[in-house]
Enzyme design. Structure first.
Site, short mmCIF file in Angstrom:
data_model
loop_
_atom_site.label_atom_id
_atom_site.label_comp_id
_atom_site.label_asym_id
_atom_site.label_seq_id
_atom_site.Cartn_x
_atom_site.Cartn_y
_atom_site.Cartn_z
N ASN A 1 -1.95 6.86 -2.47
CA ASN A 1 -3.16 6.60 -1.67
C ASN A 1 -3.95 5.44 -2.25
O ASN A 1 -5.18 5.50 -2.40
CB ASN A 1 -4.04 7.86 -1.61
CG ASN A 1 -5.15 7.71 -0.58
OD1 ASN A 1 -5.01 6.99 0.41
ND2 ASN A 1 -6.26 8.39 -0.80
N HIS B 1 0.86 -1.19 0.00
CA HIS B 1 0.00 0.00 0.00
C HIS B 1 0.89 1.22 0.00
O HIS B 1 1.67 1.45 0.93
CB HIS B 1 -0.93 0.01 1.21
CG HIS B 1 -1.95 1.12 1.15
ND1 HIS B 1 -3.22 0.93 0.64
CD2 HIS B 1 -1.87 2.42 1.51
CE1 HIS B 1 -3.88 2.06 0.69
NE2 HIS B 1 -3.09 2.98 1.22
N CYS B 2 0.79 2.01 -1.06
CA CYS B 2 1.68 3.16 -1.23
C CYS B 2 0.97 4.45 -0.81
O CYS B 2 -0.04 4.83 -1.41
CB CYS B 2 2.11 3.26 -2.70
SG CYS B 2 3.25 4.63 -3.02
N PRO B 3 1.47 5.13 0.21
CA PRO B 3 0.83 6.39 0.63
C PRO B 3 0.97 7.50 -0.40
O PRO B 3 0.16 8.42 -0.42
CB PRO B 3 1.56 6.74 1.93
CG PRO B 3 2.89 6.06 1.81
CD PRO B 3 2.64 4.80 1.04
#
Length: 352
Positions: free
Chosen positions: A199, A194-196
């Site tokens: 998002n 999950h890449c911030p």
């Protein structure tokens, strides 16, 4: 996906909306830098600093081409929906009650085995008296001796194929390489991470877009760094005047800084694609019908035809996988064998 518990996993209210808004801060930060870089390059450099018209036109054309594909890939990475687990993997209420009332782990395992026997699942966890040192020795030779895996495993005391991968939160059997994302609140097909900064989960549906985003972002930064290098040198010589020279100075530094960080990340994910791995399953041992750590249901997201690799489009393989995933919802008779045959054939085509 398991929709029955979606409400419990995704609460709504003021706090939930505040959390959702906070998650967009990294994306807003990246977009702000991109907008500023556009202003600094197009206005401050090309319009106000570059004096040669031919050089200005070449810079603007090259910049806008890279800017367009870079932003297109970024947009697709952010807004492409994650691959959700088909409802066929959802445990029926009757089976779920039997699973919860089971008195032992062996009884739970048998219930999951019966439910998953017609599902297109090839991967298992390593459980049940597995000697990991023996298995790592076995894995060294598995490339050449994959057909002997079951026989060798029994002599080494390894229990195969292992346990069915089951998500207690979503209450469904996990497809190959599917993982539960605590941020998204559900299981995601071939979840990488999950890449911030986008998002979103980087997973099966947008993994190609993510890699193209990294590649085009790297080219974008390198293009800016090389085209502003001479003006960066002029700045230190004192030949540039005006407030615009500071925009060029910071533009060069930021481009180099991002290029250095992107090159390692881009090369790492290219390596994962070539090895048919993902970040979450890196170094993880799976038992599979096609060998350890190979999941034919979710291989690479690239098309068979290499000329479309660099295009920010859904690849042929991605479209085929969507069709196969859709068939999971409706077809149950003989589906498992047909699915494995089709996906194994696709795996062979990709490696030819």
């Amino acid at each position: 996906m398991a929709s029955g518990s979606e409400g419990s996993r995704r609460p709504r209210g003021p706090c939930a909306w505040c959390v959702s808004a906070v998650k967009w801060i990294p994306v807003i930060f990246i977009v702000t830098i991109i907008v500023w870089s556009y202003y600094a390059y197009v206005i401050q450099l090309c319009s106000l600093t570059v004096t040669d018209n031919v050089e200005r036109v070449l810079y603007l054309i090259g910049y806008h081409i890279l800017f367009a594909v870079f932003m297109w890939a970024y947009w697709q990475t952010i807004f492409t929906e994650i691959g959700r687990v088909p409802s066929k993997f959802k445990m029926p209420r009757a089976e779920l009650e039997r699973l919860e009332q089971a008195e032992s782990e062996e009884a739970q395992r048998q219930i999951l085995e019966r439910f998953a026997q017609d599902l297109p699942i090839t991967n298992r966890t390593v459980t049940g008296g597995c000697n990991m040192w023996h298995f790592m020795l076995l894995q060294t030779y598995i490339v050449c001796l994959c057909d002997c895996l079951v026989q060798w495993s029994s002599t080494l005391g390894i229990s195969t194929p292992g346990a069915i991968r089951y998500c207690e939160k979503c209450q469904h059997v996990k497809p190959d390489r599917a993982h539960h994302c605590s941020v998204c609140g559900e299981c995601v097909l071939k979840m990488d991470h999950h890449c911030p900064w986008v998002n979103n989960c980087v997973a099966f549906t947008n993994y190609k877009f993510f890699i193209l985003f990294l590649g085009y972002a790297l080219l974008y930064c390198l293009f800016i760094a090389f085209t502003t290098l001479s003006y960066f040198i002029s700045f230190w010589k004192g030949d540039l005047q005006g407030i615009g020279r500071f925009h060029i100075l910071f533009l060069f530094f930021i481009a180099v800084m991002f290029a250095v960080s992107l090159v390692s990340l881009f090369c790492y994910h290219c390596y994962l694609v070539l090895r048919n791995r993902s970040t979450l399953v890196w170094g993880t041992v799976w038992f599979s019908q096609f060998g350890p750590s190979i999941s034919p249901a979710h291989t690479t997201p690239w098309a068979v035809h290499r000329q479309v690799w660099v295009m920010v489009l859904h690849s042929l393989n991605g479209v085929l996988m969507k069709i196969l995933t859709h068939c999971l919802e409706h077809d149950s008779v003989g589906w498992r064998k047909l699915n494995l045959i089709l996906l194994h054939s696709l795996l062979i085509i990709q490696h030819c």
